[in-house]
Write an enzyme that holds these catalytic residues in place. Structure first.
Site, PDB file in Angstrom:
ATOM      1  N   ASP A  21       1.017  -1.462  -0.286  1.00  0.00           N
ATOM      2  CA  ASP A  21       0.011  -0.211  -0.406  1.00  0.00           C
ATOM      3  C   ASP A  21       0.763   1.563  -0.343  1.00  0.00           C
ATOM      4  OD1 ASP A  21      -2.190  -1.357  -0.124  1.00  0.00           O
ATOM      5  OD2 ASP A  21      -1.945  -1.686   2.562  1.00  0.00           O
ATOM      6  N   LYS A  24       2.599   1.723  -5.410  1.00  0.00           N
ATOM      7  CA  LYS A  24       3.322   0.462  -6.430  1.00  0.00           C
ATOM      8  C   LYS A  24       2.218   1.555  -7.196  1.00  0.00           C
ATOM      9  CE  LYS A  24       3.416  -3.375  -4.860  1.00  0.00           C
ATOM     10  NZ  LYS A  24       2.591  -3.134  -3.298  1.00  0.00           N
ATOM     11  N   GLY A  48      -4.131  -4.234  -4.453  1.00  0.00           N
ATOM     12  CA  GLY A  48      -5.285  -3.437  -4.734  1.00  0.00           C
ATOM     13  C   GLY A  48      -4.647  -2.592  -4.702  1.00  0.00           C
ATOM     14  N   HIS A  49      -4.167  -2.146  -6.442  1.00  0.00           N
ATOM     15  CA  HIS A  49      -3.576  -0.655  -6.261  1.00  0.00           C
ATOM     16  C   HIS A  49      -4.232   0.343  -7.091  1.00  0.00           C
ATOM     17  CE1 HIS A  49      -2.484  -3.545  -9.823  1.00  0.00           C
ATOM     18  NE2 HIS A  49      -2.463  -2.577 -10.396  1.00  0.00           N
ATOM     19  N   GLN A 245       1.995  -6.310  -2.560  1.00  0.00           N
ATOM     20  CA  GLN A 245       1.888  -6.253  -1.615  1.00  0.00           C
ATOM     21  C   GLN A 245       3.003  -5.594  -1.007  1.00  0.00           C
ATOM     22  OE1 GLN A 245       0.880  -9.764  -2.324  1.00  0.00           O
ATOM     23  NE2 GLN A 245      -0.898  -8.901  -2.187  1.00  0.00           N
TER      24      GLN A 245
END
Ligand code: IMP
Length: 448
Positions: A21, A24, A48-49, A245
């Site tokens: 988080d 990225k 999640g990005h 991650q």
């Protein structure tokens, strides 16, 4: 070649030095502007990005960020654990919002393992069973799917493109055995509960229908990918390797069991994509200007006061996948330095410095007091060790000025520059990118 172009030339790996988080998605989106290939390396829909560009704001879990560059071919590598229904939903959302996605710009490895409803149910039931010892997983079924891959059972992407009859047979066998196991797990969890609950855990017809719909959409994109990637490498094309991650969640080097299931460091590149990590030209570790963590586990610098709340709100620190409020802490040098080492990063992209704009004092943890002794370098983040760590802080003066408009290092307030240089010194690797907002333009390049 200009500074920016040179920065993004070659094989660029982008990962996270900490608990994920760190932003990225934005850095990968910029890298992908100059890339020919973007390869998602690891993880699954647990990641999640967020990408913010001319098409709007996107929250992805599986699709590589290079999808916005029309010259880019995007790959989901052998190491990604793919939920076909989630992937289909992301493809459809992109198409609806005007982004072209087809078998020419999205390629899915046939060798990648699948994540299905039963993995998500198992993830949830196992967490229920752990009770207060829960890991705090994202409930996306990634752990159970990875376990099946290790057991050498389950369905891979290759199976989704089998003739329907064959796929149905495999599906029926798989769901029958999964149902049996889940029933046992569920019954065990409910021992002692008075009220009996609905016993059917998997709705076979619905799951089959969803799977068929997903394979109709993503089936044409599934195939062999290794040769394509190697040929691009041999042609000297720009390749972005997108890790998911963060290095501190590594299953071997993280705070086991509060870890994820695939390797989030540069080591993962060799294993999951077939590109040897020695061929990487730049291994960027994305690092946030403060620390966050979702899920359980130890966080020595955690802030449970108003300062933590202020950072959470200004930084919009709520999980992309789960919506959970992220835990907030001061920058923790020993942890991040450890993350850089186990993650194998050689340069840092520092993100979200603007989130600290309003603070008058910013603490940086530069060491721990452990059993009365000062420790600055750590070789484990085991719970027993971390629980004893009392942070030693070096307070830095805040800059208390808006920085989101800065486009060069020199335009940043003096105290902000000092904060950045201090972190670079402490971390011992060049800090070459600074991000001061979600837009691509809000990025500052620094010569190393
Ligand atoms: P899992 O990967 O869903 O099994 O969750 C294991 C641990 O990794 C939990 O603490 C999750 O919150 C964390 N985790 C998994 N994926 C991400 C991510 O993309 N960002 C941050 N934390 C993650």
């Amino acid at each position: 070649m200009g500074q920016k172009e040179a920065f993004w030339t070659g094989i660029i790996a982008i990962g996270d030095t900490s608990f994920g988080d760190s932003g990225k998605g934005k850095i990968t989106d910029i890298a992908a502007e100059s890339a020919h290939l973007t390869v998602r390396v690891n993880g699954g829909a647990n990641a999640g990005h967020t990408v913010f560009n001319k098409f709007g704001e996107f929250k992805f879990h599986l699709i590589p960020s290079g999808i916005f560059n029309p010259r880019n071919v995007n790959y989901l590598s052998n190491g990604v654990l793919i939920d076909p229904v989630r992937l289909k939903d992301e493809v459809i959302e992109l198409r609806e919002r005007g982004v072209e996605v087809n078998m020419l710009n999205l390629r899915v490895s046939e060798a990648a393992h699948g994540v299905f409803t039963w993995h998500k149910v198992k993830d949830r039931l196992q967490e229920e069973r752990r009770g207060k010892d829960r890991i705090g997983t994202t409930h996306q079924g990634v752990g159970p799917a990875a376990a099946q891959r290790t057991e050498r059972s389950g369905l891979r992407m290759k199976d989704l493109i089998l003739p329907e009859k064959k796929l149905k047979k495999k599906f029926d066998e798989e769901i029958a055995s999964q149902e049996q196991f889940l029933q046992l797990l569920s019954r065990d969890n409910k021992k002692g509960q008075k009220k009996k609950q609905k016993s059917e855990l998997l709705d076979r017809d619905t799951i089959w229908k969803e799977l068929r719909e997903a394979s109709d959409v993503i089936g044409p994109m599934i195939g062999k990918i290794n040769q394509d990637i190697w040929e691009a490498q041999d042609r000297g094309e720009n390749i972005v390797l997108e890790l998911a991650q963060g290095a501190l969640l590594d299953p071997f080097y993280g705070e086991y069991p509060y870890v994820t299931t695939t390797h989030p460091g540069i080591g993962g590149v060799t294993v999951y994509t077939g590109i040897n990590s020695r061929d990487i030209h730049r291994a960027i570790g994305v690092t946030k200007s403060y620390l966050t963590r979702v899920g359980e586990g130890t966080m020595p610098t955690e802030l449970t006061d108003g300062v933590g709340d202020a950072i959470r709100n200004r930084g919009k620190e709520f999980g992309t996948t789960t919506g959970r409020p992220r835990r907030i802490g001061w920058f923790d040098v020993p942890l991040v330095r450890y993350g850089i080492r186990v993650g194998g990063f050689d340069t840092i992209a520092l993100t979200k410095t603007d989130v600290l704009d309003e603070l008058d004092v910013i603490n940086v943890c530069t060491g721990y007091l452990i059993d009365g002794e000062e420790v600055t370098d750590i070789d484990t983040i085991d719970t027993d060790f971390l629980k004893k760590a009392e942070p030693i802080y070096t307070p830095k003066k805040g800059w208390q000025k808006e920085t989101t408009g800065a486009r060069s290092f020199e335009e940043l307030p003096k105290e902000n520059q000092e904060y950045i240089l201090f972190l670079q010194d402490e971390l011992g690797v060049p800090l070459q990118l600074v991000s001061v907002g979600p837009d691509r333009e809000q990025t500052i390049y620094r010569a190393s």
